[in-house]
Scaffold this active site. Structure first.
Site, short mmCIF file in Angstrom:
data_model
loop_
_atom_site.label_atom_id
_atom_site.label_comp_id
_atom_site.label_asym_id
_atom_site.label_seq_id
_atom_site.Cartn_x
_atom_site.Cartn_y
_atom_site.Cartn_z
N ASN A 78 66.12 -27.95 72.29
CA ASN A 78 65.46 -27.16 71.24
C ASN A 78 66.45 -26.77 70.15
OD1 ASN A 78 62.48 -26.51 71.55
ND2 ASN A 78 63.22 -26.24 73.65
N ARG A 116 67.81 -15.99 80.92
CA ARG A 116 68.08 -14.65 81.45
C ARG A 116 67.09 -13.67 80.85
NH1 ARG A 116 71.98 -15.28 85.47
NH2 ARG A 116 73.66 -16.58 84.67
N ILE A 117 66.79 -12.65 81.63
CA ILE A 117 65.91 -11.61 81.08
C ILE A 117 66.79 -10.60 80.35
CG2 ILE A 117 64.36 -9.71 81.74
CD1 ILE A 117 63.30 -11.56 83.93
N ASN A 172 61.42 -16.39 71.14
CA ASN A 172 61.55 -17.20 72.35
C ASN A 172 60.54 -18.33 72.30
OD1 ASN A 172 62.43 -17.90 75.00
ND2 ASN A 172 60.61 -16.90 75.85
N HIS A 222 58.37 -20.74 75.02
CA HIS A 222 57.99 -20.80 76.44
C HIS A 222 57.05 -21.98 76.63
CE1 HIS A 222 57.39 -19.14 80.45
NE2 HIS A 222 56.11 -19.44 80.31
N GLU A 245 57.96 -6.50 77.47
CA GLU A 245 57.22 -7.15 78.55
C GLU A 245 57.49 -8.66 78.54
OE1 GLU A 245 52.66 -7.50 80.08
OE2 GLU A 245 53.06 -6.09 78.46
N ASP A 259 57.53 -12.45 78.30
CA ASP A 259 56.64 -13.50 77.78
C ASP A 259 55.32 -12.95 77.24
OD1 ASP A 259 58.54 -15.42 78.50
OD2 ASP A 259 57.65 -15.77 80.47
N GLU A 295 57.47 -28.65 71.58
CA GLU A 295 58.39 -27.52 71.36
C GLU A 295 59.30 -27.81 70.18
OE1 GLU A 295 60.49 -25.92 74.79
OE2 GLU A 295 59.03 -26.80 76.14
C1 GAR Z 1 62.41 -25.54 77.27
O1 GAR Z 1 61.33 -26.24 77.84
C2 GAR Z 1 62.01 -24.09 77.01
O2 GAR Z 1 60.68 -23.93 76.62
C3 GAR Z 1 62.25 -23.48 78.37
O3 GAR Z 1 63.43 -24.08 78.83
C4 GAR Z 1 63.55 -25.39 78.29
C5 GAR Z 1 64.90 -25.48 77.60
O4 GAR Z 1 65.14 -26.79 77.17
N1 GAR Z 1 62.36 -22.05 78.28
C6 GAR Z 1 61.83 -21.23 79.17
O5 GAR Z 1 61.22 -21.60 80.15
C7 GAR Z 1 62.02 -19.76 78.86
N2 GAR Z 1 61.27 -18.96 79.75
P1 GAR Z 1 66.31 -27.09 76.13
O6 GAR Z 1 67.58 -26.47 76.71
O7 GAR Z 1 66.40 -28.60 76.13
O8 GAR Z 1 65.95 -26.52 74.80
#
Ligand code: GAR
Length: 184
Positions: free
Chosen positions: A8, A84-85, A100, A102, A136, A138, A167
């Site tokens: 991303n 991380r949260i 963020n 998700h 809260e 997500d 994404e």
């Molecule tokens: C992505 O799919 C993102 O949406 C997810 O981690 C992946 C990171 O991929 N994030 C979460 O699940 C956050 N709760 P990347 O390192 O290739 O961008």
């Protein structure tokens, strides 16, 4: 901020380099020294740093991270696979300035393994959500979403890949909208 692969991050940086997104990534911070995102960012000439993360003292990481973001003059903090949260203190410090992504259509399938959660639930469509981070998990205001079909033969990996392609498109799009506005 990124914890892992960094696709991303890379997609956003590509949009910037192509002149399609008027923004600048001033700093890439990771909680993991080995996160591929760090090397990727450094290769683009971006200041990329790992900070030590102790889950018993999350505030120490966040204080250091927050200070670096402020020193770098960052308008927004983009979580790109940051796993991380964040504490309420950090979220308050950067209120309405943390985004963020998700990999589900929130408010469905919060937390870990949202793609597997979607498969287990038998939904026919899933997708991804860009949202502002609030206390809260997500659950902050939604800025953008994209939908993908869930196919009968999907497993976690194939569905994750289909969602990931969206994404990469939708995150830059959400930032493009914000980049034209001052933070609240
Ligand atoms: C992505 O799919 C993102 O949406 C997810 O981690 C992946 C990171 O991929 N994030 C979460 O699940 C956050 N709760 P990347 O390192 O290739 O961008």
């Amino acid at each position: 901020m990124a914890s892992g692969r960094g696709s991303n991050f890379q997609a956003i940086q590509k949009e910037i380099e192509a002149g399609k997104l008027d923004a600048e990534i001033s700093l890439l911070l990771s909680d993991r020294a080995k996160a591929p995102a760090l090397a990727m960012a450094a290769a683009h000439g971006i200041d990329a740093r790992a900070l030590p993360y102790d889950k018993n003292d999350r505030a120490a990481f966040e204080r250091a991270a927050g200070d670096l973001f402020e020193q770098a003059g960052c308008a927004y903090i983009i979580l790109a696979g940051f796993m991380r949260i964040l504490t309420p203190e950090f979220i308050d410090r950067f209120e309405n300035r943390i985004l963020n992504i998700h990999p589900s259509l929130l408010p469905s399938f919060k937390g870990l393994h949202p793609q597997q959660q979607a498969l287990d639930a038998g939904v026919k469509f899933s997708g991804c959500t860009v949202h502002l981070v609030t206390q809260e998990l997500d659950a902050g205001p939604i800025l953008a979403q994209a939908v993908v079909p869930v196919l009968a033969q999907d497993d976690e990996e194939t569905l994750s890949q289909r969602i990931l392609e969206q994404e990469h498109r939708v995150y830059a799009e959400a930032i493009r909208v914000l980049a034209n506005k001052e933070p609240a």
